[in-house]
Each structure stands twice: as structure tokens, then as C-alpha cells.
Design an enzyme around this catalytic site. Structure first.
Site, PDB file in Angstrom:
ATOM      1  N   GLY A  35     -81.505 -88.077  -9.954  1.00  0.00           N
ATOM      2  CA  GLY A  35     -82.856 -87.514 -10.022  1.00  0.00           C
ATOM      3  C   GLY A  35     -83.908 -88.134  -9.121  1.00  0.00           C
ATOM      4  N   ASP A  81     -86.642 -91.235 -11.859  1.00  0.00           N
ATOM      5  CA  ASP A  81     -87.320 -89.943 -11.816  1.00  0.00           C
ATOM      6  C   ASP A  81     -88.245 -89.773 -13.021  1.00  0.00           C
ATOM      7  OD1 ASP A  81     -85.162 -89.755 -13.601  1.00  0.00           O
ATOM      8  OD2 ASP A  81     -84.470 -87.810 -12.879  1.00  0.00           O
ATOM      9  N   ASP A  84     -87.907 -90.893 -20.388  1.00  0.00           N
ATOM     10  CA  ASP A  84     -87.990 -90.008 -21.545  1.00  0.00           C
ATOM     11  C   ASP A  84     -87.814 -90.880 -22.795  1.00  0.00           C
ATOM     12  OD1 ASP A  84     -87.841 -87.027 -22.335  1.00  0.00           O
ATOM     13  OD2 ASP A  84     -85.998 -87.772 -23.214  1.00  0.00           O
ATOM     14  N   LYS A 112     -92.832 -89.752 -19.998  1.00  0.00           N
ATOM     15  CA  LYS A 112     -93.079 -88.958 -21.217  1.00  0.00           C
ATOM     16  C   LYS A 112     -93.223 -89.922 -22.383  1.00  0.00           C
ATOM     17  CE  LYS A 112     -90.277 -84.933 -19.969  1.00  0.00           C
ATOM     18  NZ  LYS A 112     -89.118 -84.102 -20.400  1.00  0.00           N
ATOM     19  N   ARG A 146     -83.132 -79.162  -8.205  1.00  0.00           N
ATOM     20  CA  ARG A 146     -83.541 -80.485  -7.711  1.00  0.00           C
ATOM     21  C   ARG A 146     -84.305 -80.393  -6.391  1.00  0.00           C
ATOM     22  NH1 ARG A 146     -80.893 -84.474 -10.749  1.00  0.00           N
ATOM     23  NH2 ARG A 146     -78.802 -83.965 -11.468  1.00  0.00           N
TER      24      ARG A 146
END
Ligand code: IMP
Ligand code: MG
Length: 168
Positions: A35, A81, A84, A112, A146
Site C-alpha cells: 500500500g 499507507d 487502522d 483512522k 491502487r
């Protein structure tokens, strides 16, 4: 959610901050694949320091590749990237700490914070996201999207599909 122009501006700011914080030093940047690939490439070119470059491939919070650069005694910056749950970042930090870097910091394009499941210190953040699933600029849904040059919200995907996409 974030245009090409907005990303470019923020990456330049991060590059300037990192260059300032590590001035007169050499930095080992470790990109987390897949990512982080566009972010890593753009960020590295926004940093005005002598850089060593390496990559780790991570799948389902586990490192599935080997580094080629020696970490011992180096100032190391992990480039992700998106953070989370935080499991990937925490696992990477734990692994790299055992290799005795001089310093170890974490940079993520997206954060996040509402989704966090483990405590994780992030040193450089591009953008803070609401609890939405996004694609583009390296981020995927089932390994697609992507290559979009911007970051967009992907609507209407089930939790099961989110889990599936993370496995890739
Ligand atoms: P973690 O939960 O912090 O360990 O992050 C695991 C991985 O989930 C990230 O590196 C991404 O590959 C993936 N991920 C989390 N949120 C998103 C998203 O919104 N879009 C695409 N991938 C995501
Ligand atoms: Mg993924």
C-alpha cells in the site's frame, strides 16, 4: 476525499518536517508494501537527506519478506499507507526494535484513530480519516484501485469484504 493536489501539498510538508527533524543525519526509510508504494516514492523525493531505502511486505499484520539493509545503529523511519487497528504498525515496531536501530519512528499517510485496537505512537501523519474505507494512491480494495492518483471513499462494502481485501 483527497485530491492529487492536496496529497502533493501534504507530502511536501511531511518531507520538509522530516528533513528538518533529521538534519545532518542519514535516514533509513522502510516502506510497507504494497500500500505505501506511491506515498513512499513521493515522500522520499520530498526529503532532502541522504537516504537508505528498503521495503517490507506485510500481509495480515505479519512481515512476509526480509530487509536487505542493516537496521542496527540506523535512524529508521517506517512508512505505512494507513494505520487502522494499529496491529501492523505495532508488529513492525516490535520486530524492528529487536534489530537495535539508533532510533525508530513511524510515518503514515492516513490515520483512522477511531479504529485503533492497540496503543501505537505515530510520529508523522498525512491525514486523519473518519471511519471510512478508502482506495487509491496505493490503497486497495481486493488489490484494485491502487493506481488512482487521488484518495476516494469506497461506499457500500460489507465487513466481510473489508476483511477479504485486507488479506491481500
Ligand atoms: P492495521 O489494521 O492498522 O494493521 O492496518 C492493516 C491494513 O489494513 C492496512 O495496511 C491497509 O492495507 C488495510 N486498510 C485499512 N483501512 C483501509 C482502507 O480504508 N483502505 C484500504 N486498505 C485499508
Ligand atoms: Mg491492503
Amino acid at each position: 476525499m483527497f485530491t492529487q493536489e492536496a496529497i502533493k501539498k501534504r507530502v511536501a510538508e511531511l518531507g520538509a518536517a522530516i528533513s528538518q527533524d533529521y538534519r545532518n543525519k542519514e535516514l533509513l526509510m522502510i516502506g510497507v508494501l504494497k500500500g505505501a508504494y506511491p506515498f513512499f516514492a513521493d515522500l522520499s523525493r520530498a526529503i532532502s537527506l541522504p537516504l537508505y531505502i528498503d521495503f517490507l511486505v506485510v500481509s495480515e499484520h505479519r512481515i512476509v519478506s526480509e530487509l536487505t539493509q542493516d537496521v542496527a545503529g540506523q535512524d529508521v523511519l517506517i512508512v505505512e499507507d494507513v494505520v487502522d487497528s494499529g496491529f501492523t504498525g505495532a508488529a513492525l515496531k516490535k520486530d524492528l526494535e529487536t534489530r537495535h536501530p539508533k532510533s525508530l519512528r513511524l510515518c503514515t499517510l492516513l490515520d483512522k484513530p477511531h479504529r485503533r485496537k492497540v496503543d501505537l505512537k505515530i510520529d508523522y501523519t498525512g491525514f486523519v480519516l473518519p471511519d471510512k474505507y478508502v482506495v487509491g494512491y496505493g490503497l486497495d480494495y481486493r488489490n484494485k484501485y491502487r493506481n488512482l492518483p487521488y484518495i476516494a471513499v469506497l461506499d457500500q462494502i460489507s465487513d466481510e469484504e473489508t476483511a477479504l481485501s485486507k488479506a491481500q
